[in-house]
Design a protein around this motif. Structure first.
Motif, mmCIF file in Angstrom:
data_model
loop_
_atom_site.group_PDB
_atom_site.id
_atom_site.type_symbol
_atom_site.label_atom_id
_atom_site.label_comp_id
_atom_site.label_asym_id
_atom_site.label_seq_id
_atom_site.Cartn_x
_atom_site.Cartn_y
_atom_site.Cartn_z
ATOM 1 N N LEU A 167 8.591 9.866 -12.933
ATOM 2 C CA LEU A 167 10.049 9.954 -12.939
ATOM 3 C C LEU A 167 10.545 10.932 -14.003
ATOM 4 O O LEU A 167 11.496 11.678 -13.782
ATOM 5 C CB LEU A 167 10.664 8.573 -13.175
ATOM 6 C CG LEU A 167 10.447 7.539 -12.058
ATOM 7 C CD1 LEU A 167 10.992 6.185 -12.472
ATOM 8 C CD2 LEU A 167 11.115 8.006 -10.757
ATOM 9 N N ILE A 180 3.061 10.114 -7.703
ATOM 10 C CA ILE A 180 2.399 9.067 -8.487
ATOM 11 C C ILE A 180 0.885 9.292 -8.546
ATOM 12 O O ILE A 180 0.298 9.190 -9.621
ATOM 13 C CB ILE A 180 2.772 7.673 -7.958
ATOM 14 C CG1 ILE A 180 4.287 7.463 -8.104
ATOM 15 C CG2 ILE A 180 2.035 6.587 -8.717
ATOM 16 C CD1 ILE A 180 4.782 6.137 -7.573
ATOM 17 N N PRO A 181 0.216 9.631 -7.411
ATOM 18 C CA PRO A 181 -1.231 9.886 -7.538
ATOM 19 C C PRO A 181 -1.558 11.007 -8.536
ATOM 20 O O PRO A 181 -2.518 10.911 -9.290
ATOM 21 C CB PRO A 181 -1.650 10.254 -6.109
ATOM 22 C CG PRO A 181 -0.657 9.586 -5.239
ATOM 23 C CD PRO A 181 0.637 9.637 -6.012
ATOM 24 N N THR D 29 2.514 -1.352 -1.201
ATOM 25 C CA THR D 29 2.510 -0.723 -2.526
ATOM 26 C C THR D 29 1.697 0.567 -2.490
ATOM 27 O O THR D 29 2.130 1.614 -2.992
ATOM 28 C CB THR D 29 1.912 -1.678 -3.569
ATOM 29 O OG1 THR D 29 2.608 -2.908 -3.514
ATOM 30 C CG2 THR D 29 2.003 -1.082 -4.956
ATOM 31 N N ALA D 32 3.679 3.116 -0.809
ATOM 32 C CA ALA D 32 4.741 3.638 -1.671
ATOM 33 C C ALA D 32 4.176 4.629 -2.688
ATOM 34 O O ALA D 32 4.824 5.617 -3.041
ATOM 35 C CB ALA D 32 5.441 2.489 -2.391
ATOM 36 N N ILE D 33 2.948 4.373 -3.166
ATOM 37 C CA ILE D 33 2.330 5.278 -4.153
ATOM 38 C C ILE D 33 2.005 6.617 -3.511
ATOM 39 O O ILE D 33 2.394 7.668 -4.010
ATOM 40 C CB ILE D 33 1.060 4.632 -4.765
ATOM 41 C CG1 ILE D 33 1.444 3.431 -5.631
ATOM 42 C CG2 ILE D 33 0.250 5.646 -5.544
ATOM 43 C CD1 ILE D 33 0.279 2.621 -6.117
ATOM 44 N N ILE D 34 1.274 6.575 -2.364
ATOM 45 C CA ILE D 34 0.829 7.849 -1.788
ATOM 46 C C ILE D 34 1.967 8.585 -1.094
ATOM 47 O O ILE D 34 1.885 9.787 -0.885
ATOM 48 C CB ILE D 34 -0.393 7.699 -0.849
ATOM 49 C CG1 ILE D 34 -0.058 6.842 0.363
ATOM 50 C CG2 ILE D 34 -1.591 7.120 -1.598
ATOM 51 C CD1 ILE D 34 -1.165 6.870 1.414
ATOM 52 N N LEU D 114 13.500 6.852 -7.384
ATOM 53 C CA LEU D 114 13.678 5.511 -7.946
ATOM 54 C C LEU D 114 13.614 4.458 -6.850
ATOM 55 O O LEU D 114 12.996 3.406 -7.024
ATOM 56 C CB LEU D 114 15.017 5.425 -8.689
ATOM 57 C CG LEU D 114 14.971 5.948 -10.124
ATOM 58 C CD1 LEU D 114 16.380 6.039 -10.704
ATOM 59 C CD2 LEU D 114 14.123 5.036 -11.003
ATOM 60 N N ARG D 116 12.057 4.634 -3.941
ATOM 61 C CA ARG D 116 10.679 4.508 -3.473
ATOM 62 C C ARG D 116 9.850 3.674 -4.444
ATOM 63 O O ARG D 116 9.090 2.804 -4.049
ATOM 64 C CB ARG D 116 10.047 5.897 -3.355
ATOM 65 C CG ARG D 116 10.248 6.489 -1.977
ATOM 66 C CD ARG D 116 9.561 7.809 -1.898
ATOM 67 N NE ARG D 116 9.981 8.546 -0.720
ATOM 68 C CZ ARG D 116 10.059 9.857 -0.657
ATOM 69 N NH1 ARG D 116 9.764 10.581 -1.712
ATOM 70 N NH2 ARG D 116 10.411 10.455 0.457
ATOM 71 N N VAL D 117 10.007 4.001 -5.736
ATOM 72 C CA VAL D 117 9.237 3.318 -6.772
ATOM 73 C C VAL D 117 9.615 1.842 -6.831
ATOM 74 O O VAL D 117 8.788 0.984 -7.132
ATOM 75 C CB VAL D 117 9.491 4.021 -8.122
ATOM 76 C CG1 VAL D 117 9.175 3.110 -9.284
ATOM 77 C CG2 VAL D 117 8.684 5.308 -8.195
ATOM 78 N N ILE D 120 7.527 -1.028 -5.383
ATOM 79 C CA ILE D 120 6.340 -1.524 -6.070
ATOM 80 C C ILE D 120 6.655 -2.832 -6.797
ATOM 81 O O ILE D 120 5.758 -3.617 -7.100
ATOM 82 C CB ILE D 120 5.807 -0.416 -7.010
ATOM 83 C CG1 ILE D 120 5.311 0.746 -6.149
ATOM 84 C CG2 ILE D 120 4.721 -0.915 -7.916
ATOM 85 C CD1 ILE D 120 5.113 2.030 -6.876
ATOM 86 N N LEU D 123 5.100 -6.175 -5.932
ATOM 87 C CA LEU D 123 3.801 -6.586 -6.482
ATOM 88 C C LEU D 123 3.965 -7.836 -7.348
ATOM 89 O O LEU D 123 3.055 -8.658 -7.439
ATOM 90 C CB LEU D 123 3.217 -5.471 -7.353
ATOM 91 C CG LEU D 123 2.199 -4.517 -6.744
ATOM 92 C CD1 LEU D 123 1.619 -3.670 -7.845
ATOM 93 C CD2 LEU D 123 1.103 -5.266 -6.009
#
Lengths: 248, 248, 248, 248
Positions: A167, A180-181, D29, D32-34, D114, D116-117, D120, D123
């Motif tokens: 971010l 993120i990756p 999750t 969302a990361i990839i 924000l 998208r993140v 997570i 979790l």
């Protein structure tokens, strides 16, 4: 003697024959490792060709001998030559032997590489090697809950810091923190203290976040390390007691 | 006093003469270290020439004195001057003395370097230095099995990760990962957390493999470190008990 | 109250006045740190000018108040205003106050920098800060022999590996390994696992030596770290017992 | 069953429905990361669109089901559907659901990121994840004084070494050491042994100071790490005893 006894290698009572085979396995592994280096194979191609041939003959002779004497040993694995030949370890040995043969240059590169690397599998025949890995597996199994929990914590921190830097730095440094990756590559390098330095935050805010991450996070990511070391020491002490007070 | 007493240096009862020699050995070592730096030797060549001459005279006088008083000491090493002169330590001192002489510029560079470095050997005459190294050797010997096993595990992991990165990155990055020995340079730098960053995987798959390697592997490679620290503390405690409760 | 009581800051019974001063010291330190950054001072020069003036007035008022009330406190340090003024801490406070005054631009850069940095000295008036450092000093003193021995071992290893790399890489890479002090920069970065990567061996033999150094040496250099952590925990436990079981 | 039971996920008695939801949360999750990686979203935009739709439908169905059965469960959180709907966790679930909807391209980049993140956050509904973080928080709380003191010591060292390098290297290397905050970036990277290598002292004096800093400082900065690992192990042992001797 029908097979390298799993308990034989590190003991003093190891026969000369088995000692030679142990040494040959180590040397052939070393050869397989350095043979992947093109500078060496280009300069001394003959050396590697002859060395591989020598190992091929030696290990073939060993296997033939083991097959021949199989019926005369009271091992529980093999009562006859045929049964011995069919056993998993013997087939594995045969497969490894094939990789010592001169490889055709026409094979795809990855196949040649995989075949060469496959020779290193023979290391698993060495007792000391096996016993060491078993001890580690025991240590991990005994503390698997604790290791699991600290691993989840480490993963959460990794994810949190990756998201933070994504971010903060994502817009100004899209090549390194644009997803993120990508931020995770930085995060892993930082929190494990490897710190390659190929990827670092450039903006002041990114550096502040990274600095706080490093200061707080390292202790948390190092936790599995401490747990594993303690577990290994415990497993070793237990194994020593079980095998008798031979060493102090 | 026929030789610097191995127990003398750290004690309060050390004679002024021995204290001066201890200090001179430390200073001459420091000189030998900084004399290798060309920037310093080019700017102040006279300084190093005179300092070496001073140390040559001081250590020669010391050795001559030790030889002279050899018959008057009740040491078990030397009853006569001749016997003292023939002993290993005296010959080593003589050899070291030679290296303090101005070296001919015509000698090959490596020979000059070796001769200069050889002076540092005199450090081994300092008791505190010797006692510390002995403690470490004891610690390693006491836990040699445990250290050996964890070292084998570390080596296996090193080999496995090198092979993995060699197969994954070898084609796209032949300069850095084109052979197992090359991949090992990366693997050592990563698993010990040194992380120079001169060699890093570039492909996404290589980065994923490297990240997993770093997260899982570091704990395993750090195991010998923990074992060694514990062994050293134990060896120190034992040595303190044996030498009496002089320090709390 | 004639001075910030060394035991006062962390306790709940701290007076509002002292709490404000503690906070002001922390804020003025933060200001002194960020004021060294030219980007900030160029953009908001007025902000720093006014903030420094505010702190100058606040700390002057505090000092004046302390001097005024000195005779009315039963402290053992000061019975009269004059004696209080002459005491070391008061003089230090006066000196620090001077550094809050607007500095002339004509002073040499290093002098300005030293004066600015000098403000941070006021941090030492904070109790919590002092108590923490005392605990560390106690921990180091208690284990000074053990720390000393492990430090000597670490130094020996550092010297040995520097000499090794100097001999192996010195000729091919004179800029980075052309002298023992230069090789030591690499050696420190490697054995502490910092691994900047600005200096790495380039020749295959140098890389092999460096790899073995990293694998063997890290455990040895990490020994003081483990000893220090254990000593600190011990010193903390002891201090907690002495100050009473107020915290569990 | 009105909500994923906080103790449910890791136990064997978890219902199939809850297992599917746990797995779906982990997969969403990962998605969302990839999905933040532009290379993937550009190449397979349809994949991410459909996957998000699937998760939107699945989690909507789950939430609808939970709302429907709320009155039939004897949970203390919700007696009626309306009360369940108003509870904090349900509102959070609703908010997360919104982020799975296709996002308008017209939103500012940071808002999209924000949102998208934010997915997570789900979790945190996983029990195992929560229990692990609670254990860490407990460990930190139990030793907060010890951690605090060692953190203050680490901060002091960080500040001291930053000031040292700022004074020594500030003039010759203003870009990297021209202010204390800039020098702190180097100091954090060095004392935590991350060692990116993007910033290193260049002058001989700076290198000497940095080398001494690295040798002395690392042990001090590593202290919180050791304390945290010990505290975590203690907290885990205590938690294991409290939950009964189910695991050995």
């Amino acid at each position: 003697m029908q097979q390298i006894d799993p308990q034989a290698c590190p003991t003093q009572g190891l026969s000369t024959f088995n000692k030679v085979i142990c040494l040959a396995i180590l040397l052939s592994t070393l050869l397989a490792i350095i043979e992947t280096e093109p500078v060496l194979t280009t300069n001394w191609p003959q050396l590697f060709w002859w060395a591989n041939l020598a190992f091929l003959l030696l290990f073939s002779a060993e296997l033939a001998l083991r097959i021949y004497i199989a019926p005369y040993t009271q091992a529980h694995l093999a009562q006859s030559r045929w049964r011995f030949l069919r056993s998993g370890w013997t087939l594995l040995d045969l497969l490894v032997l094939l990789t010592f043969m001169p490889l055709s240059e026409k094979l795809p590169l990855l196949v040649i590489r995989l075949l060469r690397v496959f020779r290193i599998v023979r290391l698993s025949r060495l007792t000391r090697f096996n016993a060491s890995l078993n001890l580690l597996i025991q240590a991990v199994r005994k503390r698997k809950m604790e290791l699991g929990i600290s691993f989840i914590i480490a993963m959460s921190l990794l994810l949190t810091t990756s998201i933070l830097l994504y971010l903060v730095e994502g817009s100004s440094n899209p090549e390194d923190f644009g997803s993120i990756p990508r931020a995770m590559w930085w995060s892993i390098a930082t929190l494990t203290t490897v710190g390659y330095g190929d990827v670092t935050p450039l903006s002041p805010l990114g550096k502040i976040c990274a600095g706080i991450t490093a200061l707080i996070g390292i202790g948390i990511v190092a936790m599995p390390t401490g747990i594993l070391a303690a577990a290994f020491s415990e497993a070793y002490q237990k194994a020593k007691v079980q095998s008798g007070p031979t060493e102090q």
